[in-house]
Write a protein that holds these residues in place. Sequence first.
Motif, PDB file in Angstrom:
ATOM      1  N   LEU A  20     -16.106 -34.949  -3.742  1.00  0.00           N
ATOM      2  CA  LEU A  20     -15.757 -34.769  -4.906  1.00  0.00           C
ATOM      3  C   LEU A  20     -16.978 -34.288  -5.856  1.00  0.00           C
ATOM      4  CD1 LEU A  20     -12.964 -37.528  -5.542  1.00  0.00           C
ATOM      5  CD2 LEU A  20     -12.750 -35.124  -5.100  1.00  0.00           C
ATOM      6  N   ASN A  21     -17.899 -35.024  -5.852  1.00  0.00           N
ATOM      7  CA  ASN A  21     -19.382 -34.628  -6.561  1.00  0.00           C
ATOM      8  C   ASN A  21     -19.415 -33.180  -6.067  1.00  0.00           C
ATOM      9  OD1 ASN A  21     -19.138 -36.965  -8.216  1.00  0.00           O
ATOM     10  ND2 ASN A  21     -20.539 -38.095  -6.921  1.00  0.00           N
ATOM     11  N   ALA A  22     -19.725 -32.888  -5.016  1.00  0.00           N
ATOM     12  CA  ALA A  22     -20.076 -31.647  -4.441  1.00  0.00           C
ATOM     13  C   ALA A  22     -19.276 -30.498  -4.980  1.00  0.00           C
ATOM     14  CB  ALA A  22     -20.280 -31.573  -2.940  1.00  0.00           C
ATOM     15  N   ASN A  23     -17.922 -30.830  -4.914  1.00  0.00           N
ATOM     16  CA  ASN A  23     -16.780 -29.870  -5.496  1.00  0.00           C
ATOM     17  C   ASN A  23     -17.007 -29.694  -6.766  1.00  0.00           C
ATOM     18  OD1 ASN A  23     -15.626 -29.550  -2.950  1.00  0.00           O
ATOM     19  ND2 ASN A  23     -13.778 -31.019  -3.194  1.00  0.00           N
ATOM     20  N   GLN A  24     -17.423 -30.416  -7.586  1.00  0.00           N
ATOM     21  CA  GLN A  24     -17.532 -30.486  -9.131  1.00  0.00           C
ATOM     22  C   GLN A  24     -18.716 -29.612  -9.409  1.00  0.00           C
ATOM     23  OE1 GLN A  24     -17.871 -34.388 -10.742  1.00  0.00           O
ATOM     24  NE2 GLN A  24     -15.431 -34.491 -11.156  1.00  0.00           N
ATOM     25  N   LEU A  25     -20.201 -30.014  -8.598  1.00  0.00           N
ATOM     26  CA  LEU A  25     -21.113 -28.998  -8.857  1.00  0.00           C
ATOM     27  C   LEU A  25     -20.923 -27.553  -8.482  1.00  0.00           C
ATOM     28  CD1 LEU A  25     -24.090 -28.679  -9.238  1.00  0.00           C
ATOM     29  CD2 LEU A  25     -24.575 -29.248  -6.928  1.00  0.00           C
ATOM     30  N   GLY A  26     -20.112 -27.255  -7.287  1.00  0.00           N
ATOM     31  CA  GLY A  26     -19.925 -25.938  -7.022  1.00  0.00           C
ATOM     32  C   GLY A  26     -19.019 -25.352  -7.919  1.00  0.00           C
ATOM     33  N   TYR A  68     -27.018 -32.717 -18.346  1.00  0.00           N
ATOM     34  CA  TYR A  68     -26.162 -32.687 -19.545  1.00  0.00           C
ATOM     35  C   TYR A  68     -24.733 -32.979 -19.071  1.00  0.00           C
ATOM     36  CZ  TYR A  68     -30.209 -30.365 -21.622  1.00  0.00           C
ATOM     37  OH  TYR A  68     -31.357 -30.205 -22.134  1.00  0.00           O
ATOM     38  N   GLY A  69     -24.313 -32.711 -17.997  1.00  0.00           N
ATOM     39  CA  GLY A  69     -23.211 -33.191 -17.295  1.00  0.00           C
ATOM     40  C   GLY A  69     -22.144 -31.842 -17.042  1.00  0.00           C
ATOM     41  N   PHE A  70     -21.055 -32.103 -16.650  1.00  0.00           N
ATOM     42  CA  PHE A  70     -20.115 -31.084 -15.906  1.00  0.00           C
ATOM     43  C   PHE A  70     -19.682 -30.038 -16.958  1.00  0.00           C
ATOM     44  CE2 PHE A  70     -15.746 -29.655 -14.843  1.00  0.00           C
ATOM     45  CZ  PHE A  70     -16.076 -29.146 -13.944  1.00  0.00           C
TER      46      PHE A  70
END
Length: 81
Positions: A20-26, A68-70
């Motif tokens: 999930l973290n990798a998907n958010q970064l992508g 800073y975040g998503f």
Amino acid sequence: MIQVLWYQENLFGEEVSKMLNANQLGFYLWKRINQDQESFRKTRPKNTRGLYFNQSDLNEYIRDYFNYGFDWDDTSKEELA
């Protein structure tokens, strides 16, 4: 037996969390690249893949994501000024 099942569930949960973290970064990288393409089109030549961003831009996007975040993007920078 119970310890083995708990370990497998816990391990699976960590893997899902990493995915999930990798998907958010992508998604964040995709969003930032799309935002900057218009402005970079006027000032930079295309790279070999037909895009206008370079490695230093990608490094800056990743640094912004972790610092800073998503929800951080160019509109957030404008709000600080």
